[in-house]
Motif scaffolding. Structure first.
Motif, PDB file in Angstrom:
ATOM      1  N   THR A 220       0.849  -1.197   0.000  1.00  0.00           N
ATOM      2  CA  THR A 220       0.000   0.000   0.000  1.00  0.00           C
ATOM      3  C   THR A 220       0.882   1.243   0.000  1.00  0.00           C
ATOM      4  OG1 THR A 220      -0.137   0.041   2.427  1.00  0.00           O
ATOM      5  CG2 THR A 220      -1.881  -1.136   1.222  1.00  0.00           C
ATOM      6  N   LEU A 221       0.387   2.289  -0.613  1.00  0.00           N
ATOM      7  CA  LEU A 221       1.052   3.581  -0.644  1.00  0.00           C
ATOM      8  C   LEU A 221       0.026   4.648  -0.295  1.00  0.00           C
ATOM      9  CD1 LEU A 221       3.525   5.381  -1.376  1.00  0.00           C
ATOM     10  CD2 LEU A 221       2.627   5.433  -3.721  1.00  0.00           C
ATOM     11  N   ASN A 222       0.259   5.352   0.821  1.00  0.00           N
ATOM     12  CA  ASN A 222      -0.676   6.375   1.311  1.00  0.00           C
ATOM     13  C   ASN A 222      -2.086   5.807   1.466  1.00  0.00           C
ATOM     14  OD1 ASN A 222       1.419   8.306   1.234  1.00  0.00           O
ATOM     15  ND2 ASN A 222       0.981   8.760  -0.927  1.00  0.00           N
ATOM     16  N   GLY A 223      -2.158   4.545   1.953  1.00  0.00           N
ATOM     17  CA  GLY A 223      -3.452   3.925   2.235  1.00  0.00           C
ATOM     18  C   GLY A 223      -4.115   3.273   1.042  1.00  0.00           C
ATOM     19  N   ALA A 224      -3.532   3.392  -0.152  1.00  0.00           N
ATOM     20  CA  ALA A 224      -4.124   2.792  -1.359  1.00  0.00           C
ATOM     21  C   ALA A 224      -3.276   1.610  -1.822  1.00  0.00           C
ATOM     22  CB  ALA A 224      -4.226   3.826  -2.472  1.00  0.00           C
ATOM     23  N   SER A 225      -3.934   0.588  -2.360  1.00  0.00           N
ATOM     24  CA  SER A 225      -3.227  -0.598  -2.830  1.00  0.00           C
ATOM     25  C   SER A 225      -2.347  -0.269  -4.032  1.00  0.00           C
ATOM     26  CB  SER A 225      -4.224  -1.693  -3.222  1.00  0.00           C
ATOM     27  OG  SER A 225      -4.973  -2.118  -2.096  1.00  0.00           O
ATOM     28  N   VAL A 226      -1.180  -0.902  -4.067  1.00  0.00           N
ATOM     29  CA  VAL A 226      -0.266  -0.748  -5.203  1.00  0.00           C
ATOM     30  C   VAL A 226      -0.550  -1.888  -6.184  1.00  0.00           C
ATOM     31  CG1 VAL A 226       2.143  -0.655  -5.940  1.00  0.00           C
ATOM     32  CG2 VAL A 226       1.474   0.317  -3.723  1.00  0.00           C
ATOM     33  N   ASN A 227      -1.275  -1.580  -7.243  1.00  0.00           N
ATOM     34  CA  ASN A 227      -1.708  -2.598  -8.195  1.00  0.00           C
ATOM     35  C   ASN A 227      -0.961  -2.508  -9.528  1.00  0.00           C
ATOM     36  OD1 ASN A 227      -3.697  -3.786  -6.498  1.00  0.00           O
ATOM     37  ND2 ASN A 227      -5.065  -2.039  -6.925  1.00  0.00           N
ATOM     38  N   MET A 228       0.294  -2.158  -9.471  1.00  0.00           N
ATOM     39  CA  MET A 228       1.081  -2.027 -10.695  1.00  0.00           C
ATOM     40  C   MET A 228       1.229  -3.357 -11.413  1.00  0.00           C
ATOM     41  SD  MET A 228       4.147   0.605  -9.617  1.00  0.00           S
ATOM     42  CE  MET A 228       4.880  -0.565  -8.464  1.00  0.00           C
ATOM     43  N   ARG A 229       1.211  -3.296 -12.738  1.00  0.00           N
ATOM     44  CA  ARG A 229       1.414  -4.477 -13.568  1.00  0.00           C
ATOM     45  C   ARG A 229       2.536  -4.212 -14.561  1.00  0.00           C
ATOM     46  NH1 ARG A 229      -4.743  -6.690 -14.762  1.00  0.00           N
ATOM     47  NH2 ARG A 229      -5.523  -6.356 -12.638  1.00  0.00           N
ATOM     48  N   ALA A 230       3.085  -5.279 -15.085  1.00  0.00           N
ATOM     49  CA  ALA A 230       4.207  -5.154 -16.009  1.00  0.00           C
ATOM     50  C   ALA A 230       3.724  -5.152 -17.456  1.00  0.00           C
ATOM     51  CB  ALA A 230       5.186  -6.304 -15.805  1.00  0.00           C
ATOM     52  N   PHE A 231       4.351  -4.297 -18.251  1.00  0.00           N
ATOM     53  CA  PHE A 231       4.160  -4.313 -19.697  1.00  0.00           C
ATOM     54  C   PHE A 231       5.551  -4.272 -20.330  1.00  0.00           C
ATOM     55  CE2 PHE A 231       3.759  -2.039 -23.778  1.00  0.00           C
ATOM     56  CZ  PHE A 231       2.938  -2.935 -24.439  1.00  0.00           C
ATOM     57  N   ASN A 232       5.907  -5.343 -21.047  1.00  0.00           N
ATOM     58  CA  ASN A 232       7.253  -5.476 -21.604  1.00  0.00           C
ATOM     59  C   ASN A 232       7.179  -5.521 -23.131  1.00  0.00           C
ATOM     60  OD1 ASN A 232       7.856  -5.816 -18.898  1.00  0.00           O
ATOM     61  ND2 ASN A 232       8.037  -8.028 -19.045  1.00  0.00           N
ATOM     62  N   LEU A 233       8.063  -4.769 -23.757  1.00  0.00           N
ATOM     63  CA  LEU A 233       8.109  -4.701 -25.214  1.00  0.00           C
ATOM     64  C   LEU A 233       9.552  -4.866 -25.674  1.00  0.00           C
ATOM     65  CD1 LEU A 233       6.443  -4.148 -27.811  1.00  0.00           C
ATOM     66  CD2 LEU A 233       7.035  -1.726 -27.531  1.00  0.00           C
ATOM     67  N   GLY A 234       9.780  -5.761 -26.628  1.00  0.00           N
ATOM     68  CA  GLY A 234      11.151  -5.969 -27.062  1.00  0.00           C
ATOM     69  C   GLY A 234      11.251  -6.885 -28.262  1.00  0.00           C
ATOM     70  N   VAL A 235      12.343  -7.653 -28.310  1.00  0.00           N
ATOM     71  CA  VAL A 235      12.578  -8.597 -29.412  1.00  0.00           C
ATOM     72  C   VAL A 235      12.868  -9.969 -28.821  1.00  0.00           C
ATOM     73  CG1 VAL A 235      13.411  -6.900 -31.067  1.00  0.00           C
ATOM     74  CG2 VAL A 235      15.020  -7.953 -29.490  1.00  0.00           C
ATOM     75  N   ILE A 236      12.508 -11.002 -29.583  1.00  0.00           N
ATOM     76  CA  ILE A 236      12.767 -12.370 -29.154  1.00  0.00           C
ATOM     77  C   ILE A 236      13.424 -13.129 -30.307  1.00  0.00           C
ATOM     78  CG2 ILE A 236      10.433 -13.146 -29.784  1.00  0.00           C
ATOM     79  CD1 ILE A 236      10.597 -15.063 -27.351  1.00  0.00           C
ATOM     80  N   PHE A 237      14.413 -13.926 -29.992  1.00  0.00           N
ATOM     81  CA  PHE A 237      15.153 -14.701 -30.980  1.00  0.00           C
ATOM     82  C   PHE A 237      14.840 -16.184 -30.786  1.00  0.00           C
ATOM     83  CE2 PHE A 237      17.437 -10.923 -29.752  1.00  0.00           C
ATOM     84  CZ  PHE A 237      17.880 -10.374 -30.943  1.00  0.00           C
ATOM     85  N   TYR A 238      14.491 -16.868 -31.884  1.00  0.00           N
ATOM     86  CA  TYR A 238      14.225 -18.305 -31.839  1.00  0.00           C
ATOM     87  C   TYR A 238      15.355 -19.048 -32.547  1.00  0.00           C
ATOM     88  CZ  TYR A 238       9.490 -17.264 -30.288  1.00  0.00           C
ATOM     89  OH  TYR A 238       8.405 -16.815 -29.576  1.00  0.00           O
ATOM     90  N   ILE A 239      15.885 -20.065 -31.884  1.00  0.00           N
ATOM     91  CA  ILE A 239      17.014 -20.829 -32.406  1.00  0.00           C
ATOM     92  C   ILE A 239      16.676 -22.307 -32.342  1.00  0.00           C
ATOM     93  CG2 ILE A 239      19.477 -21.301 -32.201  1.00  0.00           C
ATOM     94  CD1 ILE A 239      19.649 -18.660 -30.591  1.00  0.00           C
ATOM     95  N   LEU A 240      16.781 -23.017 -33.456  1.00  0.00           N
ATOM     96  CA  LEU A 240      16.481 -24.444 -33.493  1.00  0.00           C
ATOM     97  C   LEU A 240      17.598 -25.247 -32.857  1.00  0.00           C
ATOM     98  CD1 LEU A 240      14.993 -24.849 -37.080  1.00  0.00           C
ATOM     99  CD2 LEU A 240      13.758 -24.865 -34.918  1.00  0.00           C
TER     100      LEU A 240
END
Length: 240
Positions: A220-240
């Motif tokens: 909680t922050l100043n009496g309110a719940s901290v409901n932060m969520r993650a948002f991730n943006l990037g690149v992904i590499f696939y290797i066989l």
């Protein structure tokens, strides 16, 4: 008479050779066709993956903001299970690890086993303030691709859910007057999950993840719940 017999014998030998060569060629063709069917029937896209992302926080409490660059890295292996005849659709699951850090202005303090949260005062000089998380991941995804067993350069769209279990976390505040470190904070959600999308061509693909549950379970922050969520943006590499 001998000439006639010799003539027929030569014709018979030529005929036998021709029939043998024809049968041998047909047998090779059948074997090749069987080999192609066998290879194609076993084709799958089992892959190692490696992802780099920019991490942001959404649904932040009033006053909470990010600063500096927040990064993440993921790696793991995914088992591919095709579900249609030409193997362009599949479901997949696997195992991986993710390390994320979030630079922001929320100080995490712990005293006598009680964790407290407050915003960095405007008059305080700060070198670094962040929390980091290491988790083990289990992705479950639906896959579409244009690949086949002859070529690994193809278009793909992979989407699904990722379940992450928190192995280790660390919150660090490094200011001009004090340094605060809090580890294994029980206020974090031990089980985190979210939806993701990977799309692109060949090895390098765009990657996006959105957390469906908050990073904190009871902060909680100043009496309110901290409901932060993650948002991730990037690149992904696939290797066989």
């Amino acid at each position: 008479m001998m000439k006639v017999l010799k003539k027929y014998r030569n014709s018979f030998l030529v005929g036998c050779i021709f029939i043998s060569m024809s049968a041998f060629g047909q047998e090779n063709q059948v074997l090749e066709e069987k080999a192609i069917v066998k290879v194609d029937s076993l084709y799958r896209e089992d892959q190692f993956y490696f992802a780099l992302s920019y991490n942001s926080l959404v649904n932040t409490p009033t006053g909470v903001s990010q600063n500096k660059f927040s990064s993440g890295v993921s790696l793991g292996f995914v088992r591919d299970m095709p579900i249609n005849a030409n193997r362009t659709w599949a479901i997949a699951t696997g195992l991986g690890f993710t390390y994320n850090n979030f630079n922001q202005n929320l100080i995490v303090k712990e005293q006598n086993g009680v964790v407290d949260y407050q915003l960095i005062p405007a008059d305080v000089s700060v070198d670094k303030n962040k929390f980091s998380q290491l988790s083990v991941d289990v992705p479950i995804e639906l896959r579409w691709r244009t690949s086949n067993y002859e070529s690994h350069k193809f278009w793909r769209i992979y989407t699904g859910l990722k379940f992450s279990y928190l192995l280790y976390d660390r919150s660090l505040f490094n200011g001009s007057q004090e340094r605060i470190v809090v580890q294994n904070n029980a206020d974090f959600n031990a089980l985190q999950y979210g939806t993701y999308l990977a799309a692109g061509y060949n090895t390098v693909n765009l990657y996006m993840y959105y957390g469906l549950n908050p990073l904190f379970q009871k902060a909680t922050l100043n009496g309110a719940s901290v409901n932060m969520r993650a948002f991730n943006l990037g690149v992904i590499f696939y290797i066989l």
